[in-house]
Design a protein around this motif. Structure first.
Motif, PDB file in Angstrom:
ATOM      1  N   LEU A 126       0.859  -1.308   0.017  1.00 18.47           N
ATOM      2  CA  LEU A 126      -0.219  -0.055   0.103  1.00 18.47           C
ATOM      3  C   LEU A 126       1.041   1.186   0.121  1.00 18.47           C
ATOM      4  O   LEU A 126       0.482   2.140  -0.684  1.00 18.47           O
ATOM      5  N   VAL A 127       1.850   1.281   1.029  1.00 18.05           N
ATOM      6  CA  VAL A 127       2.593   2.460   0.797  1.00 18.05           C
ATOM      7  C   VAL A 127       3.742   2.753  -0.193  1.00 18.05           C
ATOM      8  O   VAL A 127       3.527   3.709  -1.172  1.00 18.05           O
ATOM      9  N   ASP A 128       4.162   1.501  -0.828  1.00 12.33           N
ATOM     10  CA  ASP A 128       5.022   1.758  -1.936  1.00 12.33           C
ATOM     11  C   ASP A 128       4.207   1.794  -3.295  1.00 12.33           C
ATOM     12  O   ASP A 128       4.588   2.343  -4.220  1.00 12.33           O
ATOM     13  N   GLY A 129       2.996   1.065  -2.912  1.00 15.01           N
ATOM     14  CA  GLY A 129       2.199   1.279  -4.126  1.00 15.01           C
ATOM     15  C   GLY A 129       1.456   2.629  -4.418  1.00 15.01           C
ATOM     16  O   GLY A 129       1.541   3.144  -5.524  1.00 15.01           O
ATOM     17  N   SER A 130       1.330   3.365  -3.183  1.00 15.19           N
ATOM     18  CA  SER A 130       0.894   4.718  -3.394  1.00 15.19           C
ATOM     19  C   SER A 130       1.943   5.455  -3.939  1.00 15.19           C
ATOM     20  O   SER A 130       1.917   6.605  -4.734  1.00 15.19           O
ATOM     21  N   ALA A 131       3.426   5.305  -3.298  1.00 14.09           N
ATOM     22  CA  ALA A 131       4.393   6.111  -3.570  1.00 14.09           C
ATOM     23  C   ALA A 131       4.502   5.720  -5.337  1.00 14.09           C
ATOM     24  O   ALA A 131       4.901   6.873  -5.934  1.00 14.09           O
ATOM     25  N   ILE A 132       4.507   4.750  -5.652  1.00 17.74           N
ATOM     26  CA  ILE A 132       4.724   4.532  -7.190  1.00 17.74           C
ATOM     27  C   ILE A 132       3.548   5.355  -7.957  1.00 17.74           C
ATOM     28  O   ILE A 132       3.895   5.926  -8.957  1.00 17.74           O
ATOM     29  N   PRO A 192      -4.254   5.688   6.001  1.00 22.07           N
ATOM     30  CA  PRO A 192      -3.114   6.611   6.388  1.00 22.07           C
ATOM     31  C   PRO A 192      -2.547   6.462   4.788  1.00 22.07           C
ATOM     32  O   PRO A 192      -1.966   7.314   4.276  1.00 22.07           O
ATOM     33  N   ALA A 193      -2.781   5.159   3.921  1.00 19.35           N
ATOM     34  CA  ALA A 193      -2.078   4.933   2.794  1.00 19.35           C
ATOM     35  C   ALA A 193      -2.858   6.078   1.872  1.00 19.35           C
ATOM     36  O   ALA A 193      -2.144   6.719   0.982  1.00 19.35           O
ATOM     37  N   LEU A 194      -4.187   6.321   1.961  1.00 13.11           N
ATOM     38  CA  LEU A 194      -4.838   7.064   1.093  1.00 13.11           C
ATOM     39  C   LEU A 194      -4.628   8.572   1.586  1.00 13.11           C
ATOM     40  O   LEU A 194      -4.299   9.361   0.555  1.00 13.11           O
ATOM     41  N   MET A 195      -3.990   8.986   2.666  1.00 14.41           N
ATOM     42  CA  MET A 195      -3.709  10.221   3.080  1.00 14.41           C
ATOM     43  C   MET A 195      -2.306  10.756   2.453  1.00 14.41           C
ATOM     44  O   MET A 195      -1.918  11.794   2.385  1.00 14.41           O
ATOM     45  N   MET A 196      -1.624   9.539   2.142  1.00 11.98           N
ATOM     46  CA  MET A 196      -0.351  10.130   1.591  1.00 11.98           C
ATOM     47  C   MET A 196      -0.362  10.810   0.276  1.00 11.98           C
ATOM     48  O   MET A 196       0.566  11.743   0.241  1.00 11.98           O
ATOM     49  N   GLU A 265      -7.571  13.562  11.303  1.00 14.30           N
ATOM     50  CA  GLU A 265      -6.184  12.686  11.552  1.00 14.30           C
ATOM     51  C   GLU A 265      -5.206  13.040  10.917  1.00 14.30           C
ATOM     52  O   GLU A 265      -4.054  13.285  11.464  1.00 14.30           O
ATOM     53  N   PHE A 266      -5.456  13.308   9.664  1.00 20.63           N
ATOM     54  CA  PHE A 266      -4.275  13.786   8.665  1.00 20.63           C
ATOM     55  C   PHE A 266      -3.574  15.053   9.122  1.00 20.63           C
ATOM     56  O   PHE A 266      -2.536  15.199   9.174  1.00 20.63           O
ATOM     57  N   PHE A 267      -4.332  16.242   9.375  1.00 18.14           N
ATOM     58  CA  PHE A 267      -3.503  17.314   9.736  1.00 18.14           C
ATOM     59  C   PHE A 267      -3.154  17.261  10.980  1.00 18.14           C
ATOM     60  O   PHE A 267      -1.984  17.923  11.229  1.00 18.14           O
TER      61      PHE A 267
END
Ligand code: 3HC
Length: 311
Positions: A126-132, A192-196, A265-267
């Motif tokens: 999810l994190v590297d998926g979003s980063a890509i 949290p991955a969508l908030m990236m 949460e994000f902010f």
């Protein structure tokens, strides 16, 4: 005169001409690139900490070797990005000092704890998926050194994502406890991955200017939507449930509709009040201080070499 230079600059951007370090650029363009590239570099360096926690706890030698390679890649991505930032006339020491003083951001996602081995799979997937999804367009951004750094980074990120997905597949095909561990990790890392991807477009203070300058090629919400559309089928294949009761395919839109993101949460997290913000920063400051003697040795050696060369 300045107006003329700004116009010529924008025409180059609109024509898809890469801006190089020696080219004239508006001060705002330089500043927003230093902001984004340095925070991207900080993200890579801090991003090693959640994963590093599991290198000594990996279940097999194979998984340990893969995780070691991934964390090493992240360190390299960070150094690569600090070099790209330095082409804009800032020093790495100044950027790192900003991070340690709590004056620079890094990706919110790294302020969450890695509680089980399944988290390592969820981070890759999810994190590297979003980063890509966020970094592929950056390969075509207007600033040459940043775009070129991204080409190398994206090649390594696809390995990061695949190893994470493979790890979760092994757990989902394992015992019921292992599958439950994978579901628990998805439950904790999904939002949290969508908030990236950053705040919604309506709340994104930098998007308009970054888009005009060819730094941001797709909006925060567009890339977030791409992540959801791509990931839902992958979760289904794993037999895992995405923790969003409002997630539903919308035939008309040709995309998944999904629930509201908790922007408080994000902010809160990017303000420094996430679960691990203090711990992450303290770890980085400690590592930097522990490395002081080594940097001094390197500098002393370099000075001696220079003196010898001059003699
Ligand atoms: N975490 C922390 N801060 C964030 C954030 C996040 N996920 N998303 C947005 N912000 C900050 C922005 O930095 C900005 O604050 P600033 O003006 O003080 O810098 C503010 O929130 C408003 O957001 P904007 O949308 O206006 O800001 P941007 O136009 O910069 O868009 C971004 C945010 C999409 C993250 C953009 O900066 C970007 O594309 N950055 C490069 C990619 C990046 O940093 N990725 C990190 C991913 S993690 C990683 O790469 C490691 C991986 O390999 C495991």
């Amino acid at each position: 005169e300045l107006e003329g230079q700004e116009r010529v600059f924008q025409e180059r951007i609109d024509a898809g001409v890469k801006i190089e370090p020696k080219d004239w650029m508006p001060e705002g363009y330089r500043k927003t690139l230093v902001r984004q590239i340095s925070q991207h570099a900080h993200s890579e360096i801090v991003g090693q900490l959640p994963e590093g926690n599991w290198i000594t706890r990996a279940p097999t030698l194979k998984r340990k070797a893969i995780l070691l390679a991934k964390v090493q890649d992240e360190a390299g991505h960070g150094l690569y990005l600090y070099s790209a930032a330095e082409t804009l006339g800032v020093s790495r020491d100044a950027l790192i000092a900003q991070l340690h003083a709590g004056k620079a951001k890094y990706s919110s996602i790294f302020n969450y704890p890695t509680l089980t081995w399944a988290d390592i799979g969820a981070i890759g997937w999810l994190v590297d998926g979003s980063a890509i999804i966020n970094q592929i367009p950056l390969c075509r951004c207007s600033y040459g050194p940043y775009a070129r750094a991204m080409v190398r980074v994206c090649k390594e990120e696809s390995f990061h994502q695949r190893q994470g997905y493979d790890l979760l597949l092994a757990l989902c095909n394992g015992t019921p406890e292992q599958k439950a561990m994978a579901q628990d990790a998805l439950n904790r890392w999904w939002w949290p991955a969508l908030m990236m991807f950053g705040p919604s477009d309506a709340d994104s203070v930098n998007s308009a200017q970054s888009t005009q300058w060819g730094i941001k090629l797709f909006s925060n919400d567009a890339l977030r939507q791409k992540m959801v559309d791509q990931t839902v089928p992958q979760a289904e294949y794993l037999g895992l449930t995405i923790p969003d009761p409002d997630l539903k395919w919308n035939e008309e839109r040709g995309h998944y509709d999904f629930g509201a993101i908790d922007w408080d949460e994000f902010f809160n997290v990017i303000k420094g009040n996430g679960p691990c913000n203090r711990e992450r920063l303290a770890t980085r400051v400690q590592a930097y201080e522990d490395g002081e003697w080594f940097r001094e040795g390197l500098n002393a050696h370099a000075d001696k070499q220079a003196a010898r060369g001059a003699a």
